[in-house]
Design a protein around this motif. Structure first.
Motif: not given
Length: 412
Positions: A357-363
């Motif tokens: 959830a965190e990394v896909s949001t950053a992407f």
């Protein structure tokens, strides 16, 4: 230490080293015989003359010598008041938990440990042997490959040796403490207590509760029953993790949709009214679902007495292939620095779900910045087309990585 303490004949061992960990009734040694390390278990001097302990030692050897299992220590020979066994280079379960508490945070390590423990205990039961002293200190984990090695059959019970003495508080079943008859369910009680000492044992709470029922009839009736229950527990945990991950992804998508609803500001130059009317009559409508990038053809305004002379324009901006190439490069950089690392991850997992959830949001944040950058660089291309194309690429890459994680979980 001189080997003469074991025999009046010439030394039989190359080296003898007393170990730190000592048993309640036996002293323990690491010995070398013909260049190979072995484990020596010898009755304490004050107990060597007691027939009860001598019989218990003989019972242990006679039982262990007939057994052969990869997760059970091998018994090699009996010499008076000493048993020579396979030497295991490792640490007890208690030592492993103390020295490396993160080891059992890895679900694969926990599953492997439980599977091997149940396998060897089931093997004992299939050969009419009850261990009756299952506890963390009697379970070794090898330094190479971290495999289970079950030790110490001193309290075991078999068809031939039905007299059993000794137990370990905290792991002995109520019927064993009361001196009543014992069976495979007595070992099953101890297995439940062992599961209890594992870090993050809460996922096995239902299995533990049934293993440790006071009434043997309410426990699992065999080791196979425990294994079946654990499979169901894993499936339940699997679907629980699926729900968690799906909810997290839904939350991310919802947050992203809110961002997409934010109005964009497009600056359009003022054009004479009669030119706008003419353009409305001649401009063909574009399909609503078009998401590919293109450079719109300029519309020429009619020349009349009431229309000012056309102003000379500068060199046209870069064409669609130029922006597509740049977009591919920028999005690939963002992808490699964010969600690409999840291609080898396993779905489902609550830990993976939170990180995803965190990394896909950053992407997604990076793709938004890429869109802002390209909108400024290519003003001749409609902003909506640029952002739609970027959003489509974002969703395709997210779906690709998510499917990879799911396939990894199914292949385990």
């Amino acid at each position: 230490m001189d080997s003469s303490q074991f025999s009046d004949s010439k030394p039989r061992f190359d080296t003898i080293e007393q170990l730190e960990a000592q048993g309640a009734t036996c002293d323990t040694f690491r010995v070398k015989l013909y260049g190979k390390l072995h484990f020596l278990k010898r009755l304490k001097p004050e107990l060597a003359g007691d027939i009860r302990y001598q019989e218990a030692l003989h019972k242990e050897f006679e039982t262990g010598y007939q057994l052969e299992h990869p997760h059970l220590v091998r018994y090699l020979s009996l010499d008076g008041d000493s048993i020579l066994m396979e030497y295991v280079d490792g640490e007890t379960l208690s030592q492993r938990i103390a020295s490396n508490p993160d080891y059992f945070k890895n679900r694969k390590n926990t599953d492997k440990f439980i599977r091997q423990l149940l396998d060897v205990v089931g093997y004992l039961h299939s050969h009419q042997v009850l261990h009756l002293d299952l506890k963390p200190d009697n379970i070794l984990l090898t330094r190479i490959n971290h495999d289970v090695k079950l030790i110490d059959l001193g309290c075991c019970c078999t068809d031939a040796f039905q007299d059993t003495t000794g137990h370990s508080d905290g792991f002995a079943a109520p019927e064993q403490l009361a001196g009543q008859s014992v069976d495979v369910r007595t070992d099953i009680y101890a297995i439940g207590r062992i599961l209890e000492v594992l870090p993050h044992h809460s996922i096995y709470n239902k299995v533990i509760a049934r293993c440790t029922e006071a009434n043997p009839a309410a426990r699992y009736q065999s080791v196979d029953d425990i294994q079946t229950a654990l499979i169901h527990t894993r499936r339940h945990f699997y679907w629980l993790a699926v729900v968690i991950v799906v909810l997290l992804i839904a939350l991310v998508v919802w947050m992203l949709s809110l961002r997409q609803q934010q109005p964009t500001h497009v600056i359009t130059p003022e054009v004479p009214k009669d030119t706008l009317v003419h353009e409305k009559q001649n401009t063909t409508s574009q399909p609503k679902d078009t998401v590919s990038l293109h450079t719109p053809k300029p519309v020429s305004a009619p020349v009349s007495a009431s229309t000012p002379a056309p102003v000379k324009t500068t060199q046209p901006k870069p064409s669609s292939p130029d922006i597509k190439e740049e977009m591919d490069r920028l999005i690939d950089q963002a992808y490699q620095s964010t969600i690409a690392i999840f291609c080898d991850s396993v779905f489902p997992s609550p830990t993976t779900g939170r990180a995803w959830a965190e990394v896909s949001t950053a992407f997604h944040n990076q793709t938004i910045q890429i869109g802002n950058q390209l909108v400024k660089k290519y003003p001749d291309i409609p902003e909506s087309i640029i952002r739609q194309d970027i959003e489509g690429r974002f969703q395709n890459l997210v779906a690709y990585v998510f499917n990879r994680m799911r396939e990894n979980g199914q292949n385990q």
